[in-house]
Design an enzyme around this catalytic site. Structure first.
Site, PDB file in Angstrom:
ATOM      1  N   ASP A  22      12.051  21.359 -34.107  1.00  0.00           N
ATOM      2  CA  ASP A  22      11.049  20.560 -33.246  1.00  0.00           C
ATOM      3  C   ASP A  22      11.519  20.811 -31.675  1.00  0.00           C
ATOM      4  O   ASP A  22      11.405  19.588 -30.970  1.00  0.00           O
ATOM      5  CB  ASP A  22      10.716  19.202 -33.535  1.00  0.00           C
ATOM      6  CG  ASP A  22      10.322  18.904 -34.887  1.00  0.00           C
ATOM      7  OD1 ASP A  22       9.665  20.120 -35.677  1.00  0.00           O
ATOM      8  OD2 ASP A  22      10.806  17.988 -35.617  1.00  0.00           O
ATOM      9  N   GLU A 178      -0.586  19.619 -35.693  1.00  0.00           N
ATOM     10  CA  GLU A 178       0.338  18.559 -35.242  1.00  0.00           C
ATOM     11  C   GLU A 178       1.185  19.326 -33.946  1.00  0.00           C
ATOM     12  O   GLU A 178       0.719  20.510 -33.543  1.00  0.00           O
ATOM     13  CB  GLU A 178       1.607  18.416 -36.215  1.00  0.00           C
ATOM     14  CG  GLU A 178       2.078  19.451 -36.853  1.00  0.00           C
ATOM     15  CD  GLU A 178       3.015  19.035 -38.185  1.00  0.00           C
ATOM     16  OE1 GLU A 178       2.914  18.048 -38.386  1.00  0.00           O
ATOM     17  OE2 GLU A 178       3.673  20.329 -38.677  1.00  0.00           O
TER      18      GLU A 178
END
Length: 502
Positions: A22, A178
């Site tokens: 991420d 997302e």
């Protein structure tokens, strides 16, 4: 790939190997800064610095104090800290992140990304994971979350205003929209998202609008990046962020995995940070190939300091790369009790327990070796390779004995044991490639054992590495290799970590 790219030297990709998922990036002048997820580990959110986008040095952790990061001892593995966004605005660094185990969304700031970072501002009005920050020309701060929805945010107080609005949720039928990131680039606002889930169907799509509130039109070439349905050595590509270099070129950082072995392929290092070049065509980004050997950027590279093989624990505090499970209270973990040694005092009787006292570092190479000198005279502890409470291998020492232990799902076993002379003992684990026999072959082998006083190595067992992989265990993390205490007090004089191949 162009002839110019082929002519340039290749650099290693991933640029930050091992469990560093991420990624979120920002640039300030000639310097780049990047932050990653950390899940159940403390301290949280590792922060890196680079001058060339290729070589990265960890300069700290954004959440390094108990008051910043609450991870209850009963919080599950792969809980905790999800997907930060790192930005620089108005002379400060801003980091927004979700703690799914406590407190929800929170925001911290710093003038120096190496720290200290502020106490967190809690954001109860921000609902959803993967929060993003963007400021418009009027100074309004927009927070966008997975889903994808957006709300106005006062980042200094944590207050929100107005309703939460749905924006754009990616390609029709794609699950898990997302990792939103909103950017003003030229005359357009671009909304970059991940979709398809963070497994083999992961991808990156983008849309644009004239205002940060939309309406957003999708790129006709979506997804702009995915390796789904391919045999590319880098899989699960997604959760990306964009950055512009001083020369005007654009780049993307993203997560990906390197599966090994036969079918279905097992990745053991977790989701890693990769780099890809970006060009623009008709107002849309075009992402270059995500390769293991990446053509070097067209500027001088600035190598990072070489990481030493050995940590002698003589700095008076642990280096930023060391992580623990959920917390790290000084009464259970210290380098100040015995000078030049790491002292661990047990809380929890084995690595099966969430409260176990553990200090480790991410495995960052597909083949590597780790060694440590332990003094177990006052307790029991050892050297472990951990994925979660249900999946770990360790070699454990007590006074006069070492044992090789395994935990695979519901099964726990003592594989072998050996008597050793009383006193300190050197424990070792070697990770090597598994010989490929057929489609069922796992990705690697882990050989654990003890070094005798004369320096010879006694193997206690060689274990299949697939059982310490995400494809077996599930979750969002990767392997961490380190030291633990299972009873009493144990001391570690040094810890070596060395890659066996470049």
């Amino acid at each position: 790939m162009s002839d110019t790219q082929q002519a340039r030297a290749l650099v290693s990709n991933p640029v930050i190997p091992g469990f560093h998922p991420d990624p979120s990036i920002c640039r300030v002048g000639e310097d780049y800064y990047l932050a990653c997820s950390s899940f159940e580990y403390f301290p949280g959110v590792p922060v890196f610095h680079s001058r060339d986008l290729v070589h990265w040095t960890q300069i700290g952790n954004a959440l390094d104090r108990p008051g910043q990061l609450r991870l209850p001892l009963d919080s599950p593995s792969s809980g905790g800290i999800y997907a930060p966004t790192l930005r620089h605005h108005d002379g400060r660094f801003w980091l927004i992140v979700t703690n799914v185990s406590a407190d929800g969304n929170l925001l911290v700031t710093a003038t120096d990304p190496a720290g200290p970072w502020s106490d967190p501002v809690l954001l109860p009005g921000v609902q959803g994971i993967d929060p993003d920050l963007a400021w418009d020309e009027d100074g309004t701060c927009w927070c966008t979350v997975a889903g994808v929805s957006q709300i106005r945010l006062d980042p200094t107080t944590g207050d929100t205003s107005g309703p939460s609005r749905r924006l754009w949720s990616g390609m029709p039928g794609a699950k898990a929209p997302e990792a939103p990131h909103l950017y003003r680039i030229g005359d357009w606002w671009y909304l970059l998202i991940a979709e398809g889930g963070t497994e083999r169907c992961h991808g990156v799509s983008i849309a644009r609008a004239r205002t940060p509130e939309g309406p957003f039109e999708p790129c006709p070439a979506n997804p702009v990046l995915t390796h789904r349905g391919t045999d590319h050595p880098v899989q699960n590509t997604g959760h990306a962020d964009l950055v512009q270099a001083p020369d005007g070129s654009w780049w993307m950082v993203l997560l990906g995995v390197r599966p090994g072995g036969g079918t279905p392929g097992w990745h053991v290092l977790g989701r890693e940070t990769f780099l890809a070049p970006v060009t623009w065509a008709d107002g849309w980004p075009v992402v270059g190939e995500v390769t293991l050997g990446l053509p070097a950027p067209p500027w001088s590279l600035v190598p990072a300091p070489v990481e030493p093989v050995r940590d002698d624990f003589d700095l008076g505090e642990l280096r930023p790369l060391w992580i623990s499970l959920r917390d790290r209270p000084a009464e259970h973990c210290t380098v100040k009790e015995r000078s030049g040694w790491l002292t661990l005092r047990a809380r929890g009787g084995s690595l099966d327990e969430p409260a176990v006292v553990f200090v480790g570092r991410r495995q960052q190479h597909l083949t590597c070796e780790a060694r440590t000198l332990i003094d177990p005279a006052q307790g029991r502890g050892g050297l472990a390779v951990r994925l979660d409470e249900d999946h770990h291998y360790e070699i454990e020492a007590s006074e006069g004995e070492v044992r090789l232990l395994t935990r695979i799902g519901p099964l726990r076993a003592v594989v072998a044991s050996r008597a050793v002379p009383a006193g300190p003992v050197v424990l070792r684990v070697r990770v090597s490639a598994a010989p490929q026999r057929d489609a069922r072959t796992g990705p690697d082998l882990l050989t654990l054992g003890v070094e005798e006083p004369d320096g010879t190595f006694t193997e206690l067992g060689t274990l299949d590495g697939r059982y310490l992989s995400t494809e077996v265990a599930g979750g969002f993390t990767g392997r961490v290799i380190g030291m633990y205490a299972a009873s009493g007090t144990v001391h570690f004089d040094w810890f070596d970590y060395e890659p066996l191949t470049p």
